[in-house]
Scaffold this motif. Structure first.
Motif, mmCIF file in Angstrom:
data_model
loop_
_atom_site.group_PDB
_atom_site.id
_atom_site.type_symbol
_atom_site.label_atom_id
_atom_site.label_comp_id
_atom_site.label_asym_id
_atom_site.label_seq_id
_atom_site.Cartn_x
_atom_site.Cartn_y
_atom_site.Cartn_z
ATOM 1 N N SER A 61 13.192 12.820 -40.347
ATOM 2 C CA SER A 61 14.322 12.424 -39.513
ATOM 3 C C SER A 61 15.531 12.087 -40.385
ATOM 4 N N SER A 64 16.918 8.433 -39.712
ATOM 5 C CA SER A 64 16.027 7.316 -40.049
ATOM 6 C C SER A 64 16.688 6.505 -41.168
ATOM 7 N N SER A 118 8.661 13.676 -33.131
ATOM 8 C CA SER A 118 9.976 13.830 -33.767
ATOM 9 C C SER A 118 11.095 13.980 -32.755
ATOM 10 N N SER A 119 10.802 14.600 -31.600
ATOM 11 C CA SER A 119 11.863 14.827 -30.615
ATOM 12 C C SER A 119 12.134 13.604 -29.746
ATOM 13 N N GLU A 122 12.884 7.474 -32.279
ATOM 14 C CA GLU A 122 13.993 7.163 -33.180
ATOM 15 C C GLU A 122 13.379 6.367 -34.325
ATOM 16 N N GLN A 123 12.973 7.094 -35.364
ATOM 17 C CA GLN A 123 12.167 6.533 -36.446
ATOM 18 C C GLN A 123 12.753 5.239 -36.994
ATOM 19 N N ASN A 152 18.576 15.903 -35.317
ATOM 20 C CA ASN A 152 18.466 14.866 -36.347
ATOM 21 C C ASN A 152 17.232 15.048 -37.239
ATOM 22 N N TRP A 153 16.527 16.166 -37.105
ATOM 23 C CA TRP A 153 15.344 16.413 -37.930
ATOM 24 C C TRP A 153 15.679 17.542 -38.905
#
Length: 193
Positions: A61, A64, A118-119, A122-123, A152-153
């Motif tokens: 991410s 992150s 991941s989708s 929000e890490q 964002n990945w």
């Protein structure tokens, strides 16, 4: 450099030997260290993907804590510790974001559940109901046939400037070699244990 392997070749040789011997669940784990926006160092384990153009590739991410820290300060460090061969490799370098095509390739290789996590997640953000988040992820896995890569990945490519190889010895007289990239070439120094 005469009679000494280039550091990227030496890394690949050591890494392959460890992969052939190890039984750990995640043999590609590496400690990534960044400088926090509060000026404190931060370290966490991530998964090393591969070497491309003599640079070390990591994914994750981009919004992150680690992603924000790398955007703020591109100087990072990697530390590999391999238990079977009792070797450590420390790398310092400069991180840059990988291109979208490469990010798409790595994302496509992830499991469906990893893609869903991941989708949706929000890490590193605070959460008040973990069970609700898990249900949301399971619902996405069940409903979506193809989970696209979130914007964002992505990943980073770390161009090494220093690489230190250390082989542990029972005598504690460890073998340490430090490679530094200067004026377009690698220079090696033998350093004390």
């Amino acid at each position: 450099m005469s009679k000494t392997k280039q550091p990227i070749s030496l890394f690949s040789e050591w890494f392959q030997k460890e992969l052939n011997l190890t039984k750990v669940q995640i043999p590609t784990a590496v400690c990534l260290s960044t400088i926090g926006i509060d000026n404190f160092p931060n370290a966490r384990f991530v998964s090393f993907k591969e070497i491309i153009n003599d640079s070390f590739i990591l994914t994750g991410s981009l919004n992150s804590r680690k992603g924000i820290e790398i955007k703020n300060n591109d100087k990072v460090a990697l530390t590999f510790w391999w238990t079977k061969t009792e070797r450590q490799i420390r790398i310092q370098g400069i991180a840059t974001e990988i291109n979208k095509q490469l990010a798409n390739k790595y994302f496509s290789e992830r499991s469906k559940k990893s893609k869903a996590v991941s989708s949706i997640c929000e890490q590193g953000k605070e959460i008040d109901n973990m069970e609700r988040l898990e249900k949301q992820i399971l619902r996405k896995v069940a409903e979506d046939k193809n989970i696209p890569r979130p914007k964002n990945w992505g990943g980073v490519s770390i161009k090494p400037l220093r690489i230190e190889f250390m082989e542990f010895k029972k005598t504690r007289f460890h073998d340490r070699k430090l490679f530094e990239f200067d004026n377009g070439e690698w220079n090696m120094k033998q350093i004390q244990p």
